[in-house]
Design a protein around this motif. Structure first.
Motif, PDB file in Angstrom:
ATOM      1  N   ARG A  63     -92.913  33.709 115.572  1.00  0.00           N
ATOM      2  CA  ARG A  63     -94.071  34.147 115.165  1.00  0.00           C
ATOM      3  C   ARG A  63     -94.047  33.593 113.617  1.00  0.00           C
ATOM      4  O   ARG A  63     -95.212  33.137 113.167  1.00  0.00           O
ATOM      5  N   LYS A 109    -105.969  37.842 120.063  1.00  0.00           N
ATOM      6  CA  LYS A 109    -105.212  37.187 118.989  1.00  0.00           C
ATOM      7  C   LYS A 109    -106.237  36.666 117.994  1.00  0.00           C
ATOM      8  O   LYS A 109    -106.264  36.591 116.770  1.00  0.00           O
ATOM      9  N   THR A 116    -101.879  30.455 121.112  1.00  0.00           N
ATOM     10  CA  THR A 116    -101.233  30.995 119.737  1.00  0.00           C
ATOM     11  C   THR A 116    -101.428  30.436 118.633  1.00  0.00           C
ATOM     12  O   THR A 116    -102.043  30.877 117.349  1.00  0.00           O
ATOM     13  N   GLN A 128     -89.539  35.829 120.586  1.00  0.00           N
ATOM     14  CA  GLN A 128     -90.983  35.698 120.143  1.00  0.00           C
ATOM     15  C   GLN A 128     -91.356  36.174 118.660  1.00  0.00           C
ATOM     16  O   GLN A 128     -92.075  35.444 117.981  1.00  0.00           O
ATOM     17  N   GLU A 129     -90.539  37.126 118.197  1.00  0.00           N
ATOM     18  CA  GLU A 129     -90.730  37.684 116.907  1.00  0.00           C
ATOM     19  C   GLU A 129     -90.281  36.669 115.729  1.00  0.00           C
ATOM     20  O   GLU A 129     -90.792  36.461 114.766  1.00  0.00           O
ATOM     21  N   LEU A 184    -104.042  31.154 114.922  1.00  0.00           N
ATOM     22  CA  LEU A 184    -103.430  31.047 113.803  1.00  0.00           C
ATOM     23  C   LEU A 184    -103.894  30.336 112.580  1.00  0.00           C
ATOM     24  O   LEU A 184    -104.223  30.522 111.640  1.00  0.00           O
TER      25      LEU A 184
END
Lengths: 120, 335
Positions: free
Chosen positions: A17, B65, A52, A13-14, A56
């Motif tokens: 990212r 988020k 996500t 996950q890290e 972003l």
């Protein structure tokens, strides 16, 4: 005790990212909307969840790396994102940095044991 | 379809007003794209919708988020001290209310039911008040801290040379002192909210026979609010001090201001004739404590009349001294 897969999930996950940003920037020399990016990246083996990606994209736009434009001519309105001038520069630099990281890491991972000269 | 709208609403209502519309349109498009992807042209069932929404995840997390920064009333840096102080305040309140109840029962066992009701009433008023003021104090500290953080950013790049010096021993605010003061204030809040009846001269003739009260019973309800206000400001000050952690000029300014406000309120009360028990001397005589016309009577009478003035002078000296003391401590830090 957590098993190896749980640890792996967390670490991946890290790792993702940061790399997702590079993936996203790489696809945006042509305007794309969010979901088309999800599909494009998916086809290339980069799995990214819409939940996500969408935030972003907004963050990158706010930072000035992306420009955006609403297209209301299609059946449903879509927000298209495109690399800005700064975005292009940043992307090129980022790719350079990425290659460095890959090289160094490969070096570290594969050459372990035989200690080469200490100065770089 | 309704479920989609509900989902979008759940996400966007947690976002700043200015972004809501835009994000809602985008999300709706996304969900429709995802639905189209997993079904034959334009036909999808309720379970498809559910699947898509599940893939997008908890609306709360999605909103997080989008927001990316977190906001706190009391942030993680202060939270531990906040909980600690709350515990102290609550235990002091609990113990004092309990002890107060016991004293009343011992002195006057017949009215035990009244005392019990009194106890419930003071609990119901005192606990939320203590909680509220403590929280408010820490929230102010958090706010001040945030402003400071922004200031630092404004100053530009961080350098090790910018590190604030470790506060000199004398300028540090000791947790133990602050806690002692809070205990003190909390105790008086309980004392005053319990009743003013026992605030006076206790008369014993073959055991306890009554109290000659200092304060005016009829007017007490009006003044009570102000007394509690002053004591609460005291607790608030201690919390702010704890949040600051050391004496600074800003803190001195703040404490001086709030002390002055308390002082003005106090002056209004103490100088009002109806604050004190108007028949105090007569009651003393009736209770056979002094005899009218005797030397002792005149002495007590004189003290009774002078006392308010002296209390005011003492309080004034106290706040002036507090400010000077804080100022000296803050100055030590600047060297």
């Amino acid at each position: 005790m957590k098993d190896a897969h749980e640890h792996l999930d967390k670490l991946m996950q890290e790792l993702r990212r940061g790399t997702i940003t590079i993936g996203v920037l790489s696809q945006l020399s042509e305007p794309q909307y969010g979901y088309s990016l999800v599909t494009m990246l998916g086809k290339n083996g980069i799995r990214v969840e819409p939940g996500t990606l969408y935030p972003l994209l907004r963050r990158l736009e706010k930072q000035g790396l992306l420009d955006s434009k609403w297209d209301t001519n299609e059946a449903r309105p879509r927000k298209y994102y495109l690399l800005s001038k700064t975005g292009k520069e940043v992307f090129e630099l980022l790719v350079g940095e990425w290659k460095n990281i890959v090289n160094s890491l490969n070096h570290v991972i594969e050459d372990k044991g035989d200690d080469v000269d200490g100065n770089d | 379809m309704e479920m989609i709208e509900r989902y979008i609403y759940a996400v966007t209502q947690k976002l700043p007003q200015s972004q809501r519309e835009d994000i809602a349109v985008e999300l709706r498009g996304l969900i429709e794209d995802m639905l189209e992807d997993r079904s034959e042209k334009g036909r999808y069932s309720g379970s498809d919708i559910e699947e898509v929404l599940l893939e997008l995840g908890n609306p709360k997390e999605l909103a997080d988020k989008y927001r990316s920064t977190k906001k706190y009333l009391i942030g993680p840096e202060l939270f531990d001290s906040y909980v600690y102080i709350l515990k102290v305040v609550f235990s002091v309140l609990g113990i004092s209310i309990g002890v107060g109840f016991l004293i009343q029962v011992v002195l006057n066992p017949v009215n035990i039911l009244d005392h019990f009701i009194d106890m419930i009433v003071s609990s119901v008023t005192a606990f939320p008040m203590a909680f509220g003021w403590t929280t408010f104090g820490f929230a102010m500290g958090e706010l001040a801290g945030n402003v400071k953080r922004k200031d630092l950013q404004f100053e530009g790049e961080w350098k090790p040379a910018n590190l604030p010096p470790i506060p000199v021993e004398q300028s540090r605010i000791k947790r133990r002192d602050a806690v002692a003061s809070i205990v003190f204030y909390a105790f008086f809040i309980v004392l005053f909210s319990f009743s003013s009846d026992y605030l006076g001269i206790w008369v014993f003739h073959d055991g306890f026979s009554g109290v000659v009260p200092f304060l005016n019973d009829q007017k007490y309800a009006t003044y009570f609010v102000f007394i509690i206000l002053i004591l609460s400001i005291g607790i608030l000050n201690e919390c702010v001090k704890l949040a600051f952690g050391k004496w600074t000029y800003k803190l001195v300014l703040y404490t001086t201001l709030s002390n002055t406000i308390s002082m003005i309120v106090l002056l209004f009360m103490l100088s009002g004739a109806d604050f004190w028990n108007p028949t105090f001397m007569n009651e003393l005589v009736e209770a056979n404590v002094v005899t009218a016309g005797s030397d002792a009577y005149h002495t007590v009478d004189w003290i009774w009349n002078q006392a308010p003035l002296w209390i005011i002078i003492l309080l004034l000296i106290n706040i002036v001294w507090n400010s000077i003391d804080g100022f000296i401590r803050a100055r030590k830090n600047k060297k």
